[in-house]
Enzyme design. Structure first.
Site, PDB file in Angstrom:
ATOM      1  N   ILE A   1       0.883  -1.523  -0.591  1.00  0.00           N
ATOM      2  CA  ILE A   1      -0.161  -0.275   0.198  1.00  0.00           C
ATOM      3  C   ILE A   1       1.141   0.996   0.443  1.00  0.00           C
ATOM      4  CG2 ILE A   1      -0.402   0.111   2.250  1.00  0.00           C
ATOM      5  CD1 ILE A   1      -3.000   0.795   1.889  1.00  0.00           C
ATOM      6  N   CYS A   2       0.276   2.185  -0.497  1.00  0.00           N
ATOM      7  CA  CYS A   2       1.099   3.451  -0.652  1.00  0.00           C
ATOM      8  C   CYS A   2      -0.269   4.643  -0.616  1.00  0.00           C
ATOM      9  CB  CYS A   2       1.824   4.289  -1.928  1.00  0.00           C
ATOM     10  SG  CYS A   2       0.481   4.182  -3.402  1.00  0.00           S
ATOM     11  N   ARG A   3      -0.044   5.964  -1.232  1.00  0.00           N
ATOM     12  CA  ARG A   3      -1.069   6.976  -0.871  1.00  0.00           C
ATOM     13  C   ARG A   3      -2.104   6.515  -1.794  1.00  0.00           C
ATOM     14  NH1 ARG A   3      -2.399  11.582  -3.576  1.00  0.00           N
ATOM     15  NH2 ARG A   3      -3.306  13.324  -1.574  1.00  0.00           N
TER      16      ARG A   3
ATOM     17  N   MET B   1      -4.112   3.936   1.185  1.00  0.00           N
ATOM     18  CA  MET B   1      -4.630   4.840   1.743  1.00  0.00           C
ATOM     19  C   MET B   1      -5.379   5.811   2.306  1.00  0.00           C
ATOM     20  SD  MET B   1      -2.815   3.226   5.424  1.00  0.00           S
ATOM     21  CE  MET B   1      -3.412   4.050   5.884  1.00  0.00           C
TER      22      MET B   1
END
Length: 109
Positions: A60-62, A88
């Site tokens: 996961i990232c932004r 996120m």
């Protein structure tokens, strides 16, 4: 590319957060392993030590771009990895908890 939605995640699933330090400090998912994309290759050993025996790595990232790159790298290494669609931002929008290192409510940068 293997992809999963935030709603597909279950408690206890292995989550790898590849956002940068300032993003992590603002807020993250509890229990996630944090290895920023910019440090990923140098810190790859930390991931291999923490890998679940029979599970998958949810990256996961932004919003899903950086995590897609890391997911592809992991798949090329033979690791069962999926990119979390929407990152996120989707995590927070789905009402999943976002916390700081000291357990207080956080936010997504």
């Amino acid at each position: 590319m293997p992809t999963a939605g935030v709603t597909d995640l279950k408690d206890g699933d292995f989550l790898l957060d590849v956002r940068e330090n300032d993003e992590w400090q603002a807020g993250h998912a509890e229990g996630a392993l944090h290895i920023p994309t910019s440090e990923f290759v140098a810190r790859y050993g930390e991931l291999t030590e923490a890998l679940p025996q029979d599970g998958r790595v949810h990256v996961i990232c932004r919003s899903g771009g950086r995590s897609a790159q890391v997911t592809m790298y992991l798949v090329q290494q033979g690791i069962d990895a999926v990119n979390i669609d929407g990152g996120m931002q989707s995590w927070a929008a789905a009402g999943r908890p976002v916390i700081t290192d000291d357990g207080r409510p956080g936010h997504v940068l």
